[in-house]
Design an enzyme around this catalytic site. Structure first.
Site, PDB file in Angstrom:
ATOM      1  N   SER A   9      -2.620   3.293  -4.050  1.00 12.18           N
ATOM      2  CA  SER A   9      -1.283   2.944  -3.932  1.00 12.18           C
ATOM      3  C   SER A   9      -0.701   2.526  -5.115  1.00 12.18           C
ATOM      4  O   SER A   9      -1.465   1.779  -6.010  1.00 12.18           O
ATOM      5  CB  SER A   9      -0.951   1.844  -2.735  1.00 12.18           C
ATOM      6  OG  SER A   9       0.386   1.400  -2.996  1.00 12.18           O
ATOM      7  N   TYR A  55      -3.109  -7.126  -0.291  1.00  6.64           N
ATOM      8  CA  TYR A  55      -3.015  -5.469  -0.245  1.00  6.64           C
ATOM      9  C   TYR A  55      -3.133  -4.643  -1.523  1.00  6.64           C
ATOM     10  O   TYR A  55      -3.896  -3.948  -1.864  1.00  6.64           O
ATOM     11  CB  TYR A  55      -1.750  -5.280   0.485  1.00  6.64           C
ATOM     12  CG  TYR A  55      -1.574  -3.519   0.877  1.00  6.64           C
ATOM     13  CD1 TYR A  55      -2.211  -2.929   1.297  1.00  6.64           C
ATOM     14  CD2 TYR A  55      -0.743  -3.029  -0.163  1.00  6.64           C
ATOM     15  CE1 TYR A  55      -2.149  -1.283   1.635  1.00  6.64           C
ATOM     16  CE2 TYR A  55      -0.612  -1.748  -0.262  1.00  6.64           C
ATOM     17  CZ  TYR A  55      -1.317  -0.698   0.574  1.00  6.64           C
ATOM     18  OH  TYR A  55      -1.152   0.568   0.981  1.00  6.64           O
TER      19      TYR A  55
HETATM   20  N1  NDP Z   1       3.268   4.270   3.892  1.00  5.74           N
HETATM   21  C1  NDP Z   1       3.132   3.650   2.369  1.00  5.74           C
HETATM   22  O1  NDP Z   1       4.396   3.352   2.156  1.00  5.74           O
HETATM   23  C2  NDP Z   1       2.054   4.057   1.709  1.00  5.74           C
HETATM   24  C3  NDP Z   1       0.542   4.035   2.086  1.00  5.74           C
HETATM   25  N2  NDP Z   1      -0.591   4.271   1.563  1.00  5.74           N
HETATM   26  C4  NDP Z   1      -1.717   3.990   1.943  1.00  5.74           C
HETATM   27  O2  NDP Z   1      -1.758   5.399   2.862  1.00  5.74           O
HETATM   28  C5  NDP Z   1      -2.675   5.351   3.924  1.00  5.74           C
HETATM   29  C6  NDP Z   1      -2.025   5.896   5.192  1.00  5.74           C
HETATM   30  O3  NDP Z   1      -0.955   4.933   5.380  1.00  5.74           O
HETATM   31  P1  NDP Z   1       0.073   5.520   6.193  1.00  5.74           P
HETATM   32  O4  NDP Z   1      -0.052   6.844   6.737  1.00  5.74           O
HETATM   33  O5  NDP Z   1       1.285   5.260   5.500  1.00  5.74           O
HETATM   34  O6  NDP Z   1       0.193   4.466   7.412  1.00  5.74           O
HETATM   35  P2  NDP Z   1      -0.128   4.558   8.913  1.00  5.74           P
HETATM   36  O7  NDP Z   1       0.028   3.154   9.603  1.00  5.74           O
HETATM   37  O8  NDP Z   1       0.890   5.625   9.612  1.00  5.74           O
HETATM   38  O9  NDP Z   1      -1.557   5.003   9.130  1.00  5.74           O
HETATM   39  C7  NDP Z   1      -2.742   4.535   8.789  1.00  5.74           C
HETATM   40  C8  NDP Z   1      -3.742   5.064   9.601  1.00  5.74           C
HETATM   41  O10 NDP Z   1      -5.132   4.150   9.355  1.00  5.74           O
HETATM   42  C9  NDP Z   1      -5.895   4.046  10.162  1.00  5.74           C
HETATM   43  N3  NDP Z   1      -6.471   2.857  10.313  1.00  5.74           N
HETATM   44  C10 NDP Z   1      -6.085   1.628  10.229  1.00  5.74           C
HETATM   45  N4  NDP Z   1      -6.832   0.606  10.535  1.00  5.74           N
HETATM   46  C11 NDP Z   1      -8.170   1.438  10.812  1.00  5.74           C
HETATM   47  C12 NDP Z   1      -9.431   1.424  11.158  1.00  5.74           C
HETATM   48  N5  NDP Z   1      -9.874  -0.208  11.234  1.00  5.74           N
HETATM   49  N6  NDP Z   1     -10.096   2.019  11.472  1.00  5.74           N
HETATM   50  C13 NDP Z   1      -9.924   3.249  11.195  1.00  5.74           C
HETATM   51  N7  NDP Z   1      -8.496   3.760  10.986  1.00  5.74           N
HETATM   52  C14 NDP Z   1      -7.843   2.953  10.553  1.00  5.74           C
HETATM   53  C15 NDP Z   1      -4.770   4.342  11.446  1.00  5.74           C
HETATM   54  O11 NDP Z   1      -5.413   4.824  12.584  1.00  5.74           O
HETATM   55  P3  NDP Z   1      -5.689   4.046  13.885  1.00  5.74           P
HETATM   56  O12 NDP Z   1      -4.807   2.897  14.143  1.00  5.74           O
HETATM   57  O13 NDP Z   1      -5.707   4.825  15.293  1.00  5.74           O
HETATM   58  O14 NDP Z   1      -7.195   3.702  13.980  1.00  5.74           O
HETATM   59  C16 NDP Z   1      -3.802   5.512  11.051  1.00  5.74           C
HETATM   60  O15 NDP Z   1      -4.191   6.475  11.369  1.00  5.74           O
HETATM   61  C17 NDP Z   1      -3.154   3.671   3.800  1.00  5.74           C
HETATM   62  O16 NDP Z   1      -4.394   3.697   3.056  1.00  5.74           O
HETATM   63  C18 NDP Z   1      -1.972   3.039   2.965  1.00  5.74           C
HETATM   64  O17 NDP Z   1      -2.703   1.859   2.600  1.00  5.74           O
HETATM   65  C19 NDP Z   1      -0.326   4.401   0.067  1.00  5.74           C
HETATM   66  C20 NDP Z   1       0.875   4.045  -0.584  1.00  5.74           C
HETATM   67  C21 NDP Z   1       1.976   3.972   0.254  1.00  5.74           C
HETATM   68  O1  LIG Z   2       1.138   1.154  -0.462  1.00  6.39           O
HETATM   69  C1  LIG Z   2       2.209   0.754  -0.079  1.00  6.39           C
HETATM   70  C2  LIG Z   2       3.288   0.810  -0.937  1.00  6.39           C
HETATM   71  S1  LIG Z   2       3.900  -0.580  -0.899  1.00  6.39           S
HETATM   72  O2  LIG Z   2       4.800  -0.664   0.231  1.00  6.39           O
HETATM   73  O3  LIG Z   2       2.932  -1.604  -1.134  1.00  6.39           O
HETATM   74  O4  LIG Z   2       4.893  -0.414  -2.135  1.00  6.39           O
END
Ligand code: NDP
Ligand SMILES: O=CCS(=O)(=O)O
Length: 255
Positions: A142, A155
């Site tokens: 991120s 985070y």
């Molecule tokens: N959205 C944003 O602004 C940004 C997101 N990210 C990163 O991108 C990645 C995906 O996030 P995003 O798609 O946005 O968020 P979502 O919340 O839409 O998706 C998160 C995913 O992670 C899974 N997850 C969470 N905890 C667990 C666990 N304990 N075991 C297995 N799976 C898990 C969830 O599946 P389930 O709950 O079904 O297990 C879900 O599929 C993350 O690593 C996030 O930190 C990075 C930068 C920006």
């Molecule tokens: O990883 C997520 C981006 S932000 O919301 O922390 O800027």
């Protein structure tokens, strides 16, 4: 399954970036191993994608080592030759200042974003090494991993770990042909903020209001690009953010 079909193992495929990657890789002809805690969502996704590519789904909690071991050890034979590990599962919890944060939230972020990612990686490394040239690990970091902001505390620090772990993995794996990339998105519209706000959809809606954030498909397009580069090309780190997202201004608190 055709023996040349490349296989991607995706964590957190039930929503957002992980789900978009599943869809994007499927449309490029990749076979998929899709994991996450919400099995029903995985099965629905499989129904949709399995018409065009081989798909295996498995319930897996990355904070539970035995759950990961079970999935890895019980992979059906045609899905064994993994070309891509997409470590996407991740979570942010809480946005208040550190002194008001819940300790349990901090520990959950560490268990998911750090311990979970490390455990999945270690357990799948033998398969990636056995695959050899062209094998790729994409770790979803991120911009929060190197740009501090108020409320980012654990985070952001967990994503800094993802970045440095990716670099160090790359040092060890380049000799065996396995590429490693830290793919670091900025603000992406997904369930991420709703989860961060503990299910408060209204706060999540306001967070994105008036902005034009990345969509999960924008990040998925970058992931596919990285995975399909020629075998000798390793994008070490790729940051992608929406145009509306800035790092500045510096803030100076005055007495
Ligand atoms: N959205 C944003 O602004 C940004 C997101 N990210 C990163 O991108 C990645 C995906 O996030 P995003 O798609 O946005 O968020 P979502 O919340 O839409 O998706 C998160 C995913 O992670 C899974 N997850 C969470 N905890 C667990 C666990 N304990 N075991 C297995 N799976 C898990 C969830 O599946 P389930 O709950 O079904 O297990 C879900 O599929 C993350 O690593 C996030 O930190 C990075 C930068 C920006
Ligand atoms: O990883 C997520 C981006 S932000 O919301 O922390 O800027």
């Amino acid at each position: 399954m055709h023996e040349t079909t490349p296989i991607a193992f995706i964590t957190g495929a039930t929503s957002g970036i992980g789900q978009a990657c599943a869809e994007r890789f499927a449309s490029a002809g990749w076979g998929l191993i899709l994991t996450g805690r919400r099995l029903k969502r995985l099965e629905t996704l499989k129904q949709h994608l399995a018409e065009s590519v081989p798909v295996h789904v498995a319930e897996m909690d990355v904070t539970d080592r035995s759950s990961i071991e079970r999935v890895v050890e019980s992979l059906p034979e045609p899905f064994g030759n993994i070309r891509l590990l997409l470590n996407n599962a991740g979570v942010a919890l809480g946005k208040g200042p550190a002194q008001e944060a819940e300790l349990d939230d901090w520990l959950t972020m560490i268990q998911t974003n750090i311990s979970g990612l490390v455990t999945v990686t270690r357990l799948l490394l033998p398969r990636l090494v056995a695959h050899g040239p062209g094998a790729t690990i994409i770790n979803i970091g991120s911009i929060a991993g190197h740009t501090p902001y108020p409320g980012g505390h654990v985070y952001g620090a967990s994503k800094a770990f993802v970045e440095q772990f990716s670099y160090n993995l790359r040092c060890d794996l380049s000799g065996v042909g396995v590429r490693v990339t830290d793919l670091a998105p900025g603000m992406t519209e997904s369930e991420f903020t709703e989860v961060r706000m503990k299910g408060d959809r209204e706060v999540a809606r306001r967070y994105y209001a008036g902005t034009r954030p990345l969509q999960p498909g924008d990040v998925a397009a970058q992931a596919l690009h990285i995975a399909e580069l020629p075998e000798h090309v390793n994008i070490t780190r790729l940051e992608v953010a929406p145009l509306c997202q800035q790092w500045s201004p510096f803030t100076i608190l005055r007495e």
